[in-house]
Design a protein around this motif. Structure first.
Motif, mmCIF file in Angstrom:
data_model
loop_
_atom_site.group_PDB
_atom_site.id
_atom_site.type_symbol
_atom_site.label_atom_id
_atom_site.label_comp_id
_atom_site.label_asym_id
_atom_site.label_seq_id
_atom_site.Cartn_x
_atom_site.Cartn_y
_atom_site.Cartn_z
ATOM 1 N N ASP A 1 0.697 -1.306 -0.231
ATOM 2 C CA ASP A 1 0.255 0.151 0.097
ATOM 3 C C ASP A 1 0.929 1.438 0.191
ATOM 4 O O ASP A 1 0.630 1.735 -1.245
ATOM 5 N N ARG A 2 1.986 1.013 0.772
ATOM 6 C CA ARG A 2 2.687 2.806 0.693
ATOM 7 C C ARG A 2 3.277 2.935 -0.748
ATOM 8 O O ARG A 2 4.036 3.494 -0.845
ATOM 9 N N CYS A 3 3.737 1.241 -0.794
ATOM 10 C CA CYS A 3 4.547 2.011 -2.197
ATOM 11 C C CYS A 3 3.687 1.534 -3.300
ATOM 12 O O CYS A 3 4.376 2.194 -4.740
ATOM 13 N N ASP A 4 2.449 1.690 -3.558
ATOM 14 C CA ASP A 4 1.468 1.580 -4.801
ATOM 15 C C ASP A 4 1.290 2.898 -5.742
ATOM 16 O O ASP A 4 1.249 3.827 -4.855
ATOM 17 N N ILE A 5 2.006 2.893 -6.291
ATOM 18 C CA ILE A 5 2.488 3.721 -7.618
ATOM 19 C C ILE A 5 1.537 3.809 -8.367
ATOM 20 O O ILE A 5 1.541 5.183 -9.562
ATOM 21 N N ALA B 1 14.863 -0.692 -6.915
ATOM 22 C CA ALA B 1 15.926 -0.240 -7.506
ATOM 23 C C ALA B 1 15.453 -0.412 -8.671
ATOM 24 O O ALA B 1 16.277 0.971 -9.169
ATOM 25 N N GLU B 2 15.052 -1.093 -9.703
ATOM 26 C CA GLU B 2 15.277 -0.654 -11.283
ATOM 27 C C GLU B 2 14.588 0.214 -11.170
ATOM 28 O O GLU B 2 13.896 1.157 -11.964
ATOM 29 N N ILE B 3 13.200 0.602 -10.850
ATOM 30 C CA ILE B 3 12.081 1.586 -11.249
ATOM 31 C C ILE B 3 12.956 3.143 -10.695
ATOM 32 O O ILE B 3 12.802 3.820 -11.176
ATOM 33 N N GLY B 4 13.629 2.792 -9.670
ATOM 34 C CA GLY B 4 14.058 3.769 -9.564
ATOM 35 C C GLY B 4 15.311 4.855 -10.487
ATOM 36 O O GLY B 4 15.545 5.604 -11.197
ATOM 37 N N ILE B 5 16.263 3.222 -10.896
ATOM 38 C CA ILE B 5 16.976 3.974 -12.100
ATOM 39 C C ILE B 5 16.659 4.083 -13.063
ATOM 40 O O ILE B 5 16.282 4.951 -14.270
ATOM 41 N N LEU B 6 14.706 3.988 -13.578
ATOM 42 C CA LEU B 6 14.566 4.673 -14.621
ATOM 43 C C LEU B 6 13.321 5.154 -14.046
ATOM 44 O O LEU B 6 13.504 6.215 -15.414
ATOM 45 N N LYS C 1 8.665 6.881 -3.992
ATOM 46 C CA LYS C 1 7.513 6.267 -3.009
ATOM 47 C C LYS C 1 7.770 4.246 -3.534
ATOM 48 O O LYS C 1 7.120 3.387 -3.102
ATOM 49 N N ALA C 2 8.450 3.949 -4.784
ATOM 50 C CA ALA C 2 8.584 2.776 -5.532
ATOM 51 C C ALA C 2 9.013 2.330 -4.133
ATOM 52 O O ALA C 2 8.971 0.706 -4.416
ATOM 53 N N ALA C 3 10.343 2.361 -3.403
ATOM 54 C CA ALA C 3 11.501 1.576 -3.206
ATOM 55 C C ALA C 3 11.455 0.164 -3.686
ATOM 56 O O ALA C 3 11.602 -1.024 -3.123
#
Length: 124
Positions: free
Chosen positions: A47-51, A100-105, A96-98
């Motif tokens: 829920d916290r990481c729902d993007i 690493a792969e989304i962080g790179i994007l 929010k994503a928490a």
């Protein structure tokens, strides 16, 4: 980039669950938390990481950007506003994503949005 974020987002809770289970196993506790408690923790994390809302808004903003580009007349200010909104959504996604792969994007998207913003400075 948005498509890659959309593809990765549903995988984040499962990856978090696997990492959590691995950490718990490494602790070699005599009694591990029950499955219901573990499921509850995973649900809270998910829920916290729902993007999904941010991804939905980015999709909408990208569609508006394309439609605005096709219009006749002065569209520079509108495009600048849409880039600003996209930047906000990308920032929120990164926070929010928490993952690493989304962080790179997210970093790549910020870089591209910054380039677009520079180009829009010369558009009416």
């Amino acid at each position: 980039l948005l498509s890659a974020m959309k593809a990765r987002a549903p995988l984040v809770p499962a990856a978090h669950r696997a990492a959590l289970e691995k950490r718990l196993a490494a602790l070699e506790l005599s009694k591990l938390p029950d499955e219901a408690r573990l499921a509850s923790e995973i649900a809270l994390f998910a829920d916290r990481c729902d993007i999904s809302e941010e991804l939905h808004r980015m999709t909408s903003h990208c569609g508006q950007f394309s439609k605005t580009l096709a219009k006749e007349g002065a569209v520079g200010r509108t495009l600048e506003f849409l880039v600003q909104e996209l930047f906000r959504e990308v920032n929120t996604t990164g926070a929010k994503a928490a993952d690493a792969e989304i962080g790179i994007l997210v970093v790549e998207a910020k870089s591209l949005l910054d380039k677009i913003r520079e180009q829009l400075a010369n558009v009416e």
